[in-house]
Structures are given as structure tokens and as C-alpha cells.
Enzyme design. Structure first.
Site, PDB file in Angstrom:
ATOM      1  N   GLY A   1       0.817  -1.198   0.000  1.00  0.00           N
ATOM      2  CA  GLY A   1       0.000   0.000   0.000  1.00  0.00           C
ATOM      3  C   GLY A   1       0.851   1.248   0.000  1.00  0.00           C
ATOM      4  O   GLY A   1       2.070   1.208   0.228  1.00  0.00           O
TER       5      GLY A   1
ATOM      6  N   VAL B   1       3.482   1.215   2.719  1.00  0.00           N
ATOM      7  CA  VAL B   1       3.191   0.138   3.664  1.00  0.00           C
ATOM      8  C   VAL B   1       3.730  -1.163   3.086  1.00  0.00           C
ATOM      9  O   VAL B   1       3.490  -1.479   1.911  1.00  0.00           O
ATOM     10  CB  VAL B   1       1.683   0.018   3.951  1.00  0.00           C
ATOM     11  CG1 VAL B   1       1.424  -1.072   4.985  1.00  0.00           C
ATOM     12  CG2 VAL B   1       1.114   1.350   4.428  1.00  0.00           C
TER      13      VAL B   1
ATOM     14  N   LYS C   1       4.337   0.487   8.263  1.00  0.00           N
ATOM     15  CA  LYS C   1       4.067   1.774   7.609  1.00  0.00           C
ATOM     16  C   LYS C   1       5.302   2.650   7.762  1.00  0.00           C
ATOM     17  O   LYS C   1       5.652   3.066   8.858  1.00  0.00           O
ATOM     18  CB  LYS C   1       2.840   2.443   8.238  1.00  0.00           C
ATOM     19  CG  LYS C   1       2.447   3.738   7.528  1.00  0.00           C
ATOM     20  CD  LYS C   1       1.049   4.202   7.900  1.00  0.00           C
ATOM     21  CE  LYS C   1       0.994   4.814   9.276  1.00  0.00           C
ATOM     22  NZ  LYS C   1      -0.310   5.447   9.557  1.00  0.00           N
TER      23      LYS C   1
ATOM     24  N   ASP D   1     -10.641  10.916  10.668  1.00  0.00           N
ATOM     25  CA  ASP D   1     -10.285  10.498   9.311  1.00  0.00           C
ATOM     26  C   ASP D   1     -10.885   9.131   8.991  1.00  0.00           C
ATOM     27  O   ASP D   1     -10.213   8.237   8.467  1.00  0.00           O
ATOM     28  CB  ASP D   1      -8.771  10.477   9.139  1.00  0.00           C
ATOM     29  CG  ASP D   1      -8.352  10.547   7.669  1.00  0.00           C
ATOM     30  OD1 ASP D   1      -7.196  10.183   7.367  1.00  0.00           O
ATOM     31  OD2 ASP D   1      -9.165  10.955   6.833  1.00  0.00           O
TER      32      ASP D   1
END
Length: 955
Positions: free
Chosen positions: A616, A623, A637, A738
């Protein structure tokens, strides 16, 4: 007259006695102990203001935080019997005046950030039974004086920075049963003098810097059951033959110790369940008389063992793990190892013979479904064309065992009869009874279990716990009152679990009495549960007292006198300590269960951050999928260089995830903060994000989700429960800020877990305002376009309803498969227009397949309520969860009765181009072009209808 004189003298005597008593002078607690406590307080820093210790009040009379007392009838004073100050985010040092609390039996500073050395004066507390200092930042060496505590039973110092040798004086502890001193920096030789300890059961000194030789004399300990010395440096030492005669030994773990020589005869260890002597330099053969018949785990990997695999392994009926990889073993692969194991759905056997010299297979290789056998790196794999073993010779993928929520039995209960909003639920261990009750939760960790698979021992664990937990004098729990809700293996290996305790099944009450909650809590906090051969010693991680128990003051966490907010901050904490670091440019952190990794650790885990491990990428960075040294698969991450988010979001994420723990929140495993790099290490989520699931764009996740309505509803409910926890159970509450499809991750069972707390905010509500969803924070607008609350965007006033709005957008994505903003059009407006025109069916994601229309309509209505412009018109998260649970109940009832209220897939009109009368794939925005023809379905009749969409005026 004489009578009056006698009466007068009696009154004078009574007054003199009263005036001379401690109570008459306001001295309830022994004055020397009051002074000592004040000195202790002066050495501590209490940034969260948890301690209510002041000179103006009496410790015992005013219920000072963590001070538990008893009355001494001899001197009339109250004396401190226990200091229980676990998980209060305390810093500072331990005061020498602790030694003046000579009546104290239990000293507990677990899971704080206390630094400095351990005062030698603690050796003066002759009544002391439990010394609990794990999970701090203590340094220096252990004082010899601690070896002269005549009543000490548990010596728990793990996860500190204590250095120097282990004092020989510790051989003078006549009642000690537990040495838990792993994960420190102890050096030097293990004193052979410790062999005289008569009651020592658990000798845990793994992950230190000990050297020298393994003392043969340790075999003389008559009560020793666990000897765990992994990751020390006994270079050149051998395993003494005498260790084969420790008759009560249950677990022998000497992994990565630099040991040489051969494996001694361990056949005398008739109770041995767990053997790990891997990653040494052992040579010779594995003899047939080495292993106990009851053993569950054999790990001999990464040595130089030769010869053949013993045939008697096939007689080990309890075997769960057999690792012999990376040795020099030759001959045949036995095909009968599992013959005497009775397999059930919970039983499994993991075998690793990789990287040896095994050339062939004996007999017919018929592997049961519950057996995993790995053979790569052996000559037998070059002859794979002669045997059907190619599937066994592929590369190893490591251990991807994720945290496991245990399935609850399916109950057929009437809907609406359980007030879920108050944290009540049906008792899962009464599958034939719909008894609705409020559970009390406890986080527990088995420090050194003697098994590798918990599930076959689940019933035995339930019985072990319930028969040792007293709710009243002489009254223990019934087995059905305990449910193991989740389990997770951690490095060590250790086993973290979350337990739910339910009140007794009666017609009178469905909650525990306050005294019963306190009794259960005291059982665990007082470590009164006896040891178990299988489950070993335990750590207490947290209490979860919510719903009807929210106001219960738990003596095990300090008793009365503490504000509700401070108490909740403790009981809702988990294995990681609360660390407030926002705005701090650089900190050194140490948290139980949240590990600090080196940059080299991360490089190794991700194979140097190669592109093939990337799964990702976002604004923060990339990630990667990684595998830690212990085989645990994680997501790493990695912040990109020069990231604008920088330190603030990095430390906010750590702070938030150390505060909150819930089955629907992603867990933080650790972090890396060195060499200019910042990385966060999370539990790996095998099925990616909800965005991946809906878009189908991420090919790194191997499994394909069933995109039916049931899966989508399950995801919506899971994410909502995670957010509800943040809003109502975290203390102080947390606003995520978020919520979006990219931040809702999915585990192997499609359970939704909310992630990414980098811009989250704590809500500083007062005691009176707790639970007020209208509490506001003035803040700069943060979030992702398309998900941001319009009112928050305009006013910059952040409330919990801002998360509700974002979640409403996620619900719309789940129903339509669309993005929040596409081609300049907003999903809320598009869906409102479609529903207002009677053509909701036309925007339902066709990949959903057949679906129950009533359930979909209710979920759509909820999504639109959540995404209303006005904050006051949106539901609270409690209402959202309740409605989703109602929809789930409706869906399950329709499914069980074979209901026909289902829209068939063939009639669903989704994305189509203007003018089309058939299913197409054009952008949804074209549906709402002025005067576009459409084909839709009447929700009442199910008939196809046609017409034109009216003009949509922009707002």
C-alpha cells in the site's frame, strides 16, 4: 456521693483514653507511614493527576489512590497493607522511604515509567509477599538486601533495564516461587547457590546478557517447573545431564544460548510438555528415549543434529508442534507421526523438516487436513516426480497467525430483548438459553504456556479459571460464566487473551453485584490463582468495566477517592502504557506489548523494503508486508523522507493506539524511530482495506471477498463498534477525524478494524459533560475530501458527529460501490437524488448480488441520516450501532425463514450511460445529467419502470 465520684472518675478515665487515642488526634494511619507515603509521592511525577495524595488528608481514611489498609488492633492505627499503583503513567523514582512501610505485603508499580534504581531499603519490608515492578524503566543493579525478604513469593521485574549480576543473596528467599526477571540487562553467571531455593517454580531469565555456564546445581530445585533462559550467551556451555532429572519440569526453553554438545537424556522428565533448545550449536543424534509421551511442543531447529528422525515421535498423542528444520538429519521422512493423534476441528499439528538431508518418505504419505508438513530444502524434494510431495516442498511463508476472535454459538433469540446499548449481550456459553447479561472484561496474558495451540485446551482453561475465581466466600463461578473472547500469540511465545465474565443465570438479576466485580478483580490483581502446568503464570493487562459497571470502584486498582475519569483511564488501558508525546520532538519510549524495533529489524522483516513486499501507499508513506524474527507477520508503515506529517502524527498514532484496545481497532505491534526513519508496525490484515475490497484494485491480497450484503453489513457493524468504543468507552473520548474506506481494514474473517489515528483528537470533557456528544473542540480542519463533515469544515468545531458523517459516507460506498467524489460530483447528493426519484435500486452496487430490499432500504436510510448537513440531525454512534444490530437481526431472521424479499441480481440496474435501457458500466455521474432516460425498479412491485430523471439543481 460515692456513686457520683465513681462516675466522675470513670468519665475522666474515658476522656483521657479517647484523647490519647490516635483517632482523637485525627491520626488514623500510622504517622511514620504517612510521612513515608508523602516521601514516596514527592519522588513521583503524576502528569495525569491520578494520585489524590495530599498532606491535608489521611491516607487510609481518605482512600488515597492505590493505598489499601488494615487496622492493627494492638496499636490502634491503620497500616498500609498494599500499594497498588499499576498503569497510572507515573514517572520519577522509587523513594527509599518505601522501606518504612514495614506492614506492607504487596508493592505494585506495574506498567508505569518509573526510572532510577530499586532502593535497598525495600529489603526492610519483612512482610512483603509480592514485589511487582514489571514494565518500567528501572536501571542499576539489584541490591543484595532484597535477598533477605522472608515472606517474598513473587519477584516480578521483567521489562526493565536492570543490569549487573543476580545477587547470590537471593538464595536466602525461603518462600519465593516466581523469578520473573526476563527482558532486562542482567550479566554474569547464574549463581549456583540459587539451587537451594525450596519453593521456586518459575525461573524466567530469558532475554538478558547472562554468560558463563549453565549450573548443573539448578536441577536440585525440588519445585522447579519452568526453566526459561532463552537469548542469553552461555557460549560453549552444554546442557547439564542433571537437567534430565528435574522431575517436576514442565517447560525447558534454552533457545539461542550458544550451547554446544549433545542433547542429554530427558526421558526422566515425565511431565515435560514443552521443549525448545533451538538456535544453538548442538550436535549428535535425537535418541529415542529423549522425549516425554505427553509433550506438546518440540523445537530443535537451527542446530547441527544428525542421524534419523526417531520413530517414537509417532506415539506422541498430544503433539502440536515439531520443528527440526535447519539441521543435518538424514534418512526417511516418517509418515506415521500423526497416527496416534485424535484430530478434531480444534486440533492441528505443525511439522517443519526443512533444510535437512532427508532423502525419502517411509510408507504411504497420507496427510490429514489438520497437519502442516514442510520439506523444502531436502533431497526428497528433488525426487518429487516419484512422490506426490511437490506441495510440501514450496517456500515457507512464515507464520501468519492473526489475533483470533473466537466464534460464539448462534443464538435464536427474540430481537430487541437485549439492551445492547447498555453493553448487555446474550451469554454465549448458554446456547440453548437466551439469557441477556452484562459482562465484565479482563485482559490476560499467559507468560509462559506449555502449549502451542490453545483451542484444544479451551474447556480445560475455562474450568481452571472458574474454579479458582471467587465471587463470594466459598462460592466460585460456574463454567458457563466465562467466555474466552479472543486470543493472540505474541513473541516469547506468550498468549494474550480477553476474557468475558457473566453473572449467574437467575431470574433476579442480569448484572454482577459491585462486591462480586471487586472480588473477581482482586483475584486477578492479587495473583491468587494457583499455577497451572499447561497455562503457566499470567500477567494482568486490564479490566473493562463498562455499562452498568462504569461507576464501580475497583479496589484492585486503588480503591475509592479517584475520579471516574482517572479510574476509567486505568481499567480501559491494555498491554501498552499510556504515553503522551504529541508535540515532543524526540522521546524514548518503552511500552509493554509495543516493541521498539531497530532499523535493521525492519530491513530484515521486509527483505530490504523490496517492491514485492509493498502492499500500500498513502500520503504518509508506503506500507510493506513483513515477517518478524519470531515469525509474526506484520504491516510496516514507513514514513517517506520529508513527510509533512512528521513527528506529530507518528507520536499521536502511538499514543492513541496505546490507549485503546478493541476487537474492531487495529493493534499496534511496535515502532521504529532511528536513523532518520519513522515506522509503525501493525498487526497484518490479510484482506486489506475496505477501499481495496470495493475497488478490487489491490492484487497483493490473495483472497477474494464475498461481496454480498451479509459481508457488507458485517463490515459496517464492525467498523461502527470500533468507533463507538472510541466515543464512549475510551477515557477521555477520542474523535478519529479520518474515517474512510482506506482506514477500515479487514482481517482473515472480514472483521472490520479501524486504523490510522495520526490526526485523532482527545476530547477534554469535564466530569459533568462525559457522554455529551455535543462537546466541541476548535481545531484546524483535517480529514479526507469527500468524508469531511460540512459543518466542521465551515465552523472548525469538531464533535463526535463529525465521525458519524464520515461513517455515513462509508455506508454509502458499501451500498453503491462508488467513491465519495467522482467527476466533481458528491456521493451524498447523487444518492439523495436517486432515492428522491424512487430509483434507489439503480445505484446499488451490482456486485452485491441478490439482496433483501427491506434491509438495504434501512441501511440506506441510516447512511443518509448519518450524512445530513446539520450535526444535530445525525444519530449518535450508539444509535448507529443499535440500528445496524436491528438490521442484522432482520437479515438473519429472513435468511433463516427463507424470506423472499430479495431483489434478484438480474434485475439490478447499476451504472449505465444516458439513453441506455440495459445494465451498463458508465460513470454514475452520467445518470444525473439533465433529462437522462433511465430504467429502474419499483421497490413495492419489483416491476421495471422507465422515465427521465428530473433536473438536479446544484446546492
Amino acid at each position: 456521693m460515692a456513686g457520683r465520684t465513681i462516675l466522675f472518675l470513670g468519665v475522666i478515665l474515658w476522656l483521657s483514653l479517647c484523647l490519647s487515642s490516635p483517632v482523637a488526634h485525627g491520626q488514623i494511619t500510622d504517622p511514620q507511614e504517612v510521612a513515608a507515603l508523602l516521601a514516596v509521592r514527592s519522588n513521583l511525577k503524576d502528569k495525569d493527576k491520578n494520585l489524590n495524595w495530599t498532606r491535608k488528608t489521611d491516607p487510609c481514611a481518605s482512600n488515597w489512590t492505590g493505598v489499601l489498609c488494615y487496622k492493627n488492633e494492638t496499636d490502634g492505627y491503620m497500616h498500609v497493607q498494599e500499594l497498588r499503583l499499576l498503569r497510572l503513567n507515573l514517572t520519577g523514582t522509587l523513594a527509599p522511604e518505601l522501606g518504612q512501610l514495614t506492614h506492607m505485603k504487596r508493592l505494585d508499580f506495574l506498567w508505569n515509567k518509573i526510572s532510577g534504581s530499586i532502593p535497598k531499603q525495600i529489603g526492610d519490608i519483612t512482610a512483603l509477599e509480592l514485589l511487582l515492578l514489571s514494565g518500567n524503566q528501572l536501571t542499576g543493579s539489584l541490591p543484595d538486601e532484597l535477598g533477605y525478604l522472608p515472606n517474598l513469593s513473587k519477584f516480578q521485574l521483567d521489562l526493565n533495564e536492570i543490569s549487573g549480576p543476580i545477587p547470590k543473596s537471593f538464595a536466602n528467599l525461603p518462600k519465593v516461587q516466581h523469578f520473573h526477571m526476563n527482558n532486562n540487562k542482567f550479566t554474569g553467571q547464574i549463581p549456583p547457590e540459587l539451587s537451594t531455593l525450596p519453593l521456586l517454580k518459575h525461573f524466567l531469565l530469558d532475554n538478558n546478557n547472562l554468560s558463563g555456564y549453565l549450573p548443573p546445581e539448578l536441577a536440585q530445585m525440588p519445585s522447579l517447573t519452568i526453566l526459561q533462559l532463552d537469548n542469553n550467551n552461555f557460549a560453549g556451555s552444554v546442557i547439564p545431564d542433571s537437567y534430565g532429572q528435574i522431575r517436576k519440569l514442565i517447560k525447558l526453553s534454552l533457545r539461542s544460548c550458544g550451547l554446544q554438545g549433545t542433547i542429554p537424556d530427558l526421558s526422566g522428565l515425565r511431565r515435560l510438555l514443552y521443549l525448545d533448545i533451538s538456535h544453538n550449536q548442538l550436535t549428535g543424534k535425537i535418541t529415542s528415549n529423549t522425549i516425554s509421551q505427553n509433550i506438546t511442543t518440540i523445537i530443535l531447529s537451527n542446530n547441527q543434529l544428525n542421524g534419523s528422525i526417531p520413530s517414537n515421535f509417532s506415539g506422541l498423542s498430544h503433539l502440536q508442534k515439531l520443528y527440526l528444520d535447519n539441521n543435518l538429519l538424514s534418512g526417511f521422512v516418517p509418515s506415521t507421526i500423526w497416527d496416534n493423534i485424535t484430530f478434531t476441528s480444534d486440533t492441528k499439528l505443525d511439522i517443519n523438516f526443512e533444510n535437512n538431508l532427508l532423502s525419502d518418505i517411509s510408507g504411504v504419505l497420507d496427510i490429514p487436513p489438520n497437519v502442516t508438513l514442510k520439506l523444502s530444502g531436502n533431497p526428497v524434494c528433488t525426487n518429487a516426480n516419484q512422490r506426490n510431495i511437490r506441495l510440501l516442498c514450496g517456500p515457507s511463508n512464515g507464520n501468519e497467525e492473526a489475533p483470533q476472535n473466537l466464534d460464539k454459538p448462534v443464538l435464536t433469540c427474540q430481537p430487541q430483548s437485549c439492551p445492547i446499548r447498555d453493553h448487555f449481550e446474550y451469554v454465549p456459553t448458554l446456547p440453548n438459553e437466551c439469557f441477556c447479561a452484562a459482562p465484565f472484561g479482563i485482559g490476560l496474558r499467559l507468560r509462559s504456556p506449555s502449549i502451542s495451540n490453545f483451542l484444544p485446551y479451551r474447556d480445560e482453561f475455562d474450568m481452571f479459571i472458574t474454579t479458582n475465581v471467587y465471587v463470594k466466600p466459598n462460592l466460585t463461578l460456574y463454567k458457563y460464566q466465562l467466555y474466552v473472547d479472543s486470543i493472540e500469540w505474541e513473541a516469547g511465545p506468550r498468549l494474550k487473551m480477553f476474557l468475558l465474565f457473566y453473572p449467574e443465570y437467575t431470574n433476579n438479576s442480569n448484572t454482577f453485584a459491585e462486591s462480586e466485580i471487586q472480588a473477581i478483580a482482586n483475584t486477578f490483581a492479587g495473583f491468587t490463582i494457583p499455577g497451572s502446568d499447561i497455562f503457566g503464570p499470567y500477567d494482568l493487562l486490564n479490566f473493562t468495566a463498562q455499562g452498568p459497571y462504569s461507576n464501580v470502584l475497583l479496589p484492585s486498582l486503588g480503591g475509592g477517592g479517584r475520579s471516574k475519569g482517572a479510574l476509567a483511564g486505568i481499567i480501559l488501558g491494555s498491554i501498552s502504557c499510556v504515553i503522551v508525546v504529541v508535540g515532543v520532538p524526540k522521546v524514548t519510549m518503552k511500552m509493554d506489548g509495543v516493541k521498539a524495533f531497530s532499523f535493521e529489524d525492519m530491513q530484515t522483516a521486509t527483505s530490504g523494503f523490496v517492491i514485492t513486499t509493498q502492499i500500500g501507499q498513502g500520503g504518509y508513506g508506503k506500507v510493506y508486508k513483513g515477517t518478524l524474527a519470531d515469525g509474526v507477520v506484520v504491516a510496516v508503515k514507513r514514513a517517506q523522507q520529508g513527510s509533512l506529517q512528521g513527528d506529530k502524527e507518528f507520536y499521536t498514532e502511538i499514543e492513541m493506539l496505546s490507549r485503546v484496545h478493541h476487537r474492531n481497532l487495529v493493534s499496534l505491534v511496535g515502532y521504529c524511530d532511528e536513523k532518520g526513519e519513522q515506522m509503525l508496525v501493525y498487526e497484518f490484515m490479510p484482506n486489506g482495506s475496505l477501499h481495496d475490497l470495493l475497488s478490487g484494485t489491490n492484487i497483493n491480497y490473495s483472497t477474494r471477498a464475498p461481496l454480498n450484503f451479509k459481508t457488507r453489513l458485517h463490515i459496517a457493524l464492525g467498523a461502527s463498534r470500533g468507533i463507538l468504543y472510541l466515543h464512549t468507552e475510551a477515557d477521555p473520548p477520542i474523535i478519529h477525524r479520518d474515517i474512510k474506506a482506506n482506514n477500515i481494514l479487514l482481517d482473515s474473517k472480514w472483521t472490520a478494524k479501524v486504523s490510522d489515528f495520526g490526526i485523532s483528537r482527545l476530547v477534554p470533557v469535564s466530569e459533568d459533560a462525559k457522554g455529551d456528544s455535543n462537546a466541541q473542540i476548535s481545531t484546524n480542519v483535517k480529514g479526507t475530501p469527500g468524508y469531511v463533515d460540512p459543518e466542521y469544515f465551515l465552523t472548525r468545531k469538531l464533535t463526535e458527529k463529525s465521525d458519524v458523517y464520515s461513517l455515513g459516507i462509508v455506508f454509502l460506498e458499501l451500498l453503491t460501490g462508488m467513491q465519495p467524489i467522482s467527476h466533481g460530483r458528491n456521493i451524498v447528493r447523487e444518492v439523495n437524488a436517486a432515492c428522491g426519484s424512487g430509483m434507489m435500486v439503480s445505484i446499488i452496487d451490482r456486485k452485491m448480488g441478490p439482496y433483501p430490499s427491506e434491509c438495504v432500504k434501512k441501511l440506506m436510510a441510516l447512511a443518509l441520516r448519518c450524512s445530513l448537513d446539520e450535526t444535530k440531525d445525525r444519530p449518535t454512534m450508539q444509535e448507529v450501532v443499535r440500528e445496524l444490530e436491528n438490521i442484522t437481526t432482520m437479515f438473519e431472521q429472513q435468511s433463516s425463514t427463507g424470506g423472499t424479499d430479495t431483489v434478484p441480481e438480474m434485475n439490478v440496474i447499476n451504472r449505465f450511460s444516458p439513453g441506455s435501457t440495459s445494465v451498463g458500466s458508465g460513470p454514475l455521474s452520467s445518470v444525473y445529467d439533465r433529462r437522462s432516460p433511465y430504467v429502474s425498479m419499483d421497490l413495492n412491485s419489483g416491476d421495471l419502470v422507465s422515465g427521465v430523471i428530473p433536473t438536479i439543481n446544484p446546492r
